[in-house]
Motif scaffolding. Structure first.
Motif, PDB file in Angstrom:
ATOM      1  N   SER A 136       0.843  -1.204   0.000  1.00 51.51           N
ATOM      2  CA  SER A 136       0.000   0.000   0.000  1.00 51.51           C
ATOM      3  C   SER A 136       0.875   1.250   0.000  1.00 51.51           C
ATOM      4  CB  SER A 136      -0.912   0.019   1.237  1.00 51.51           C
ATOM      5  OG  SER A 136      -0.127   0.186   2.411  1.00 51.51           O
ATOM      6  N   LEU A 137       0.269   2.339  -0.475  1.00 55.64           N
ATOM      7  CA  LEU A 137       0.941   3.641  -0.479  1.00 55.64           C
ATOM      8  C   LEU A 137      -0.062   4.661   0.054  1.00 55.64           C
ATOM      9  CD1 LEU A 137       3.737   4.718  -1.538  1.00 55.64           C
ATOM     10  CD2 LEU A 137       2.501   5.524  -3.539  1.00 55.64           C
ATOM     11  N   VAL A 138       0.290   5.341   1.130  1.00 52.72           N
ATOM     12  CA  VAL A 138      -0.601   6.334   1.735  1.00 52.72           C
ATOM     13  C   VAL A 138       0.106   7.690   1.732  1.00 52.72           C
ATOM     14  CG1 VAL A 138      -1.859   7.024   3.807  1.00 52.72           C
ATOM     15  CG2 VAL A 138      -1.708   4.593   3.190  1.00 52.72           C
ATOM     16  N   ILE A 179       4.810  10.355   3.092  1.00 48.35           N
ATOM     17  CA  ILE A 179       4.412   9.271   2.177  1.00 48.35           C
ATOM     18  C   ILE A 179       4.734   7.964   2.872  1.00 48.35           C
ATOM     19  CG2 ILE A 179       4.787   8.218  -0.085  1.00 48.35           C
ATOM     20  CD1 ILE A 179       5.805  10.991  -1.038  1.00 48.35           C
ATOM     21  N   LEU A 180       3.722   7.114   3.035  1.00 51.81           N
ATOM     22  CA  LEU A 180       3.907   5.845   3.736  1.00 51.81           C
ATOM     23  C   LEU A 180       3.879   4.697   2.736  1.00 51.81           C
ATOM     24  CD1 LEU A 180       1.456   6.437   6.737  1.00 51.81           C
ATOM     25  CD2 LEU A 180       3.884   6.989   6.614  1.00 51.81           C
ATOM     26  N   TYR A 181       4.951   3.912   2.729  1.00 50.13           N
ATOM     27  CA  TYR A 181       5.040   2.714   1.879  1.00 50.13           C
ATOM     28  C   TYR A 181       4.885   1.517   2.806  1.00 50.13           C
ATOM     29  CZ  TYR A 181       7.126  -0.706  -1.388  1.00 50.13           C
ATOM     30  OH  TYR A 181       7.371  -1.778  -2.199  1.00 50.13           O
ATOM     31  N   ASN A 182       3.819   0.750   2.590  1.00 47.73           N
ATOM     32  CA  ASN A 182       3.500  -0.380   3.494  1.00 47.73           C
ATOM     33  C   ASN A 182       3.406   0.089   4.947  1.00 47.73           C
ATOM     34  OD1 ASN A 182       3.600  -1.923   1.212  1.00 47.73           O
ATOM     35  ND2 ASN A 182       5.490  -3.002   1.742  1.00 47.73           N
ATOM     36  N   GLY A 183       2.847   1.310   5.132  1.00 47.78           N
ATOM     37  CA  GLY A 183       2.640   1.832   6.484  1.00 47.78           C
ATOM     38  C   GLY A 183       3.860   2.488   7.102  1.00 47.78           C
ATOM     39  N   GLU A 184       4.973   2.510   6.406  1.00 46.87           N
ATOM     40  CA  GLU A 184       6.219   3.076   6.942  1.00 46.87           C
ATOM     41  C   GLU A 184       6.632   4.283   6.097  1.00 46.87           C
ATOM     42  OE1 GLU A 184       9.113   3.192   9.737  1.00 46.87           O
ATOM     43  OE2 GLU A 184       8.064   1.275   9.571  1.00 46.87           O
ATOM     44  N   ASN A 185       7.052   5.361   6.766  1.00 44.40           N
ATOM     45  CA  ASN A 185       7.517   6.552   6.040  1.00 44.40           C
ATOM     46  C   ASN A 185       8.670   6.162   5.109  1.00 44.40           C
ATOM     47  OD1 ASN A 185       8.835   9.094   5.318  1.00 44.40           O
ATOM     48  ND2 ASN A 185       7.599   9.997   6.948  1.00 44.40           N
TER      49      ASN A 185
END
Length: 532
Positions: A337-339, A395-401
Motif C-alpha cells: 500500500s501507499l498512503v 508518504i507511507l510505503y506499506n505503512g512506513e515513512n
C-alpha cells in the motif's frame, strides 16, 4: 589559495602518487640542466683561456655528452611514455569520482542555476585544471632549482653583477604580478559575455534549432544580442588592453635598461678593472639572460596558483556537497500500500507545486492522476520515488515513512517511465536492462520490447538487441524516432518487473494505433501489479 591548492595536490596524490613524484623529479632534472650547461661553458672557456690540455677538454665534452644523453633519455621517456599514461589514469580517476558524486547529488541541485553552472564547470574543467596545476608545480620546481643554481654561479663570478640582476628581476616579477592580476580581472569580465556568445553560436550550429530559425524571425533578436555582446567584449578588451599595454611598455623598457647597464658593468670589469676574465664574461651574459627569463616565468607560475585556487574552490564545493536525501535503515519489502498524508512541496519558497494532497493506493489498483499542465503530476511521481522530499506531510510505503527505507531497496520496487525519458548511447539491450546486460537476460529484453510494441522495429535493426543506440559513440548507430524512443523507455519499465509502476504520460509520442497496443500491453503486464 594555498589551502585549495593543497586539497587538489592531495586529490592528485590519491589517484596518481607516482605522477606527482616524477613531475617534481622532472622539474629538478630539467632545472639542473641550466646549471650544468653554465658549468660546462665555464670549463670550456677556462680550458681555452688558461691553455688546459686537450685531454682535459675531451673529458669535459665527454662528461657533458653523457649528461645530455641521460637527461634527454629521461626527458623523452617522461614526456612521451609516462606522462600520457598518467594523464589518462588521472583523467579516468577524477571523472569516475565526479560521476559517482553527480549520481549522489540531490535532484534539487539542478534547480539552482548558480550551483548548476559551477557543477558544469567542475565536470568540464576538473581534469584539465588538475593537470595544469601539476605541470605548473613541476615547472615551478624547475625554475626554483635553475634560479638557485644560476644565482650561485653568478655570485661566484661577481657579487655586484648578481645584485643588479636580482633587482631587475624583482622589478620584473612585480610587473608580471600586475599583468596577471589585470588579465584575471579581464577574464572575469569576459567570461559571462563568452558564455552568451557560445549560446548564440550553438543556436545557429545545432540541428535542434534549424527549423525554427527558418520559419520564424527569432534570428533578429539573436543578431541584435550578438552585436551588443560583441560591442561589450570590445569595450572590455579596450579598457584592459590599455592597462596591459602600459605595463608591458614599462616592463620592456626596464628590461632593456637593466640589461644594458648589466652589459656595461660586465664590459667595465673585463676591459677596465680586469677583474673578470673571458669565461666570466660569457657565463655572466648567459646566466643573466637565463635568470631574467626564469624569474619572470617563476612569477607567472606563482600567480597561476592564485587562479587555480579560485577554480578549485568550485571542485571542492562540488565534492563537499552532501545529499539531503539520505538512506534510511530499513529494507523495503514487496508493495502492499501507499498512503499520502497532507503532502506539500515547492521548488522554491514562493510557490507550492503540491499543496495538501491526501491519497491511498492499494496493491493491484490502477490509478490515473489527471490535471492541468503545471498542476504537479510529475512532481508527485518524483516525490513517490524520493527524488525530492516533501516540505510537509509524509508518504507511507506499506505503512512506513519512505524516509526510513534505504533508497536502493525502495526504488527497486518501483519502475518509472518519466515524461522526459532518455535513450543512452549504448546497446538497445543495455537501454532496456537499465545497465549491464547479460546473455541470460535476452529473453526478458525481447519480451519487454514486444510488450511495448517495439517488435516490428526490432526486426529491422541490423544487430537486433545488440544494435548501438544514437551516433554519439558509433557512426553506424541507430537513431530512433520520438515514438520509438518512448517504447524503449516503456520496455525498460516492463523489464524491471517492479511491484509499483509509474507511467508519466507514457503514450505522449505515440500514434493512436501504438497507443491502443500499449494500453493493451500495460493491461496484460499489470496483472497483480499497481500502476499509476
Amino acid at each position: 589559495m594555498w589551502k585549495n591548492n593543497l586539497w587538489l595536490l592531495k586529490r592528485i596524490w590519491k589517484y596518481t602518487p607516482g605522477f606527482v613524484v616524477f613531475m617534481i623529479i622532472e622539474g629538478i632534472v630539467f632545472g639542473s640542466y641550466h646549471a650544468v650547461s653554465i658549468f660546462y661553458t665555464i670549463k670550456l672557456f677556462d680550458a681555452l683561456e688558461y691553455a688546459r690540455s686537450f685531454e682535459e677538454i675531451v673529458q669535459v665534452i665527454v662528461s657533458y655528452s653523457i649528461f645530455l644523453l641521460c637527461f634527454f633519455l629521461f626527458h623523452y621517456w617522461f614526456a612521451d611514455i609516462y606522462n600520457p599514461k598518467m594523464r589518462e589514469k588521472l583523467h579516468i580517476a577524477i571523472h569516475s569520482d565526479m560521476f559517482k558524486q553527480a549520481v549522489r547529488m540531490d535532484l534539487e541541485k539542478y534547480d539552482n542555476p548558480e550551483f548548476y553552472n559551477d557543477f558544469i564547470w567542475a565536470m568540464d574543467q576538473a581534469c584539465t585544471r588538475a593537470i595544469d596545476f601539476l605541470e605548473d608545480t613541476g615547472k615551478l620546481t624547475n625554475r626554483v632549482v635553475s634560479t638557485t643554481a644560476l644565482i650561485s654561479v653568478l655570485f661566484s663570478v661577481d657579487v655586484d653583477m648578481t645584485i643588479l640582476v636580482l633587482v631587475a628581476a624583482l622589478i620584473r616579477i612585480i610587473l608580471t604580478i600586475c599583468v596577471n592580476r589585470t588579465n584575471l580581472e579581464c577574464k572575469k569580465k569576459l567570461n559571462p559575455l563568452g558564455r552568451k556568445d557560445e549560446y548564440i553560436k550553438r543556436v545557429f550550429k545545432l540541428p535542434d534549432y534549424a527549423k525554427e530559425l527558418r520559419i520564424t524571425k527569432v534570428c533578429e533578436p539573436l543578431f541584435r544580442e550578438h552585436t551588443e555582446n560583441m560591442e561589450e567584449m570590445k569595450s572590455v578588451n579596450r579598457r584592459y588592453g590599455k592597462k596591459l599595454a602600459l605595463l608591458f611598455t614599462v616592463g620592456f623598457n626596464i628590461s632593456v635598461i637593466a640589461e644594458s647597464l648589466l652589459i656595461l658593468l660586465i664590459l667595465y670589469k673585463v676591459m677596465v678593472t680586469k677583474t673578470l676574465g673571458i669565461s666570466g664574461f660569457v657565463v655572466a651574459v648567459n646566466a643573466t639572460w637565463k635568470m631574467s627569463w626564469l624569474l619572470g616565468d617563476m612569477a607567472e607560475r606563482i600567480m597561476k596558483y592564485h587562479e587555480h585556487g579560485i577554480f578549485v574552490e568550485k571542485i571542492i564545493t562540488f565534492f563537499a556537497t552532501e545529499p539531503k536525501i539520505q538512506d534510511g535503515e530499513k529494507e523495503a519489502q514487496d508493495f502492499d500500500s501507499l498512503v499520502i498524508k497532507n503532502l506539500q512541496f515547492g521548488y522554491d519558497a514562493k510557490k507550492k507545486a503540491i499543496d495538501n494532497i491526501d491519497m491511498e493506493i492499494r496493491k493491484g489498483e490502477r490509478i490515473a492522476i489527471v490535471g492541468y499542465n503545471g498542476a504537479g503530476k510529475t512532481t508527485l511521481t518524483k516525490l513517490l520515488m524520493r527524488l525530492y522530499d516533501p516540505n510537509e506531510g509524509e508518504i507511507l510505503y506499506n505503512g512506513e515513512n519512505i524516509k526510513n527505507y534505504t533508497l536502493k531497496s525502495l526504488r527497486e520496487h518501483i519502475a518509472a517511465v518519466f515524461q522526459d525519458y532518455r535513450i543512452f548511447a549504448c546497446s538497445l539491450a543495455e537501454n532496456v536492462a537499465g545497465g549491464s546486460y547479460l546473455e541470460s537476460q535476452e529473453t526478458m529484453v525481447r519480451d519487454s520490447l514486444m510488450r511495448s510494441s517495439f517488435g516490428d522495429r526490432l526486426k529491422s535493426l541490423p544487430n537486433g538487441i545488440e544494435t548501438q543506440m544514437t551516433r554519439e559513440f558509433d557512426n553506424s548507430g541507430t537513431e530512433l524516432s520520438g515514438g520509438e524512443q518512448q517504447k524503449v523507455a516503456i520496455a525498460r519499465a516492463f523489464f524491471k518487473d517492479a511491484d509499483l509502476v509509474i507511467l508519466d504520460e507514457p503514450s505522449s509520442a505515440l500514434d493512436p494505433d501504438a497507443e491502443y497496443e500499449l494500453n493493451q500491453a500495460i493491461s496484460k503486464y499489470a496483472e497483480g501489479k499497481t500502476v499509476i
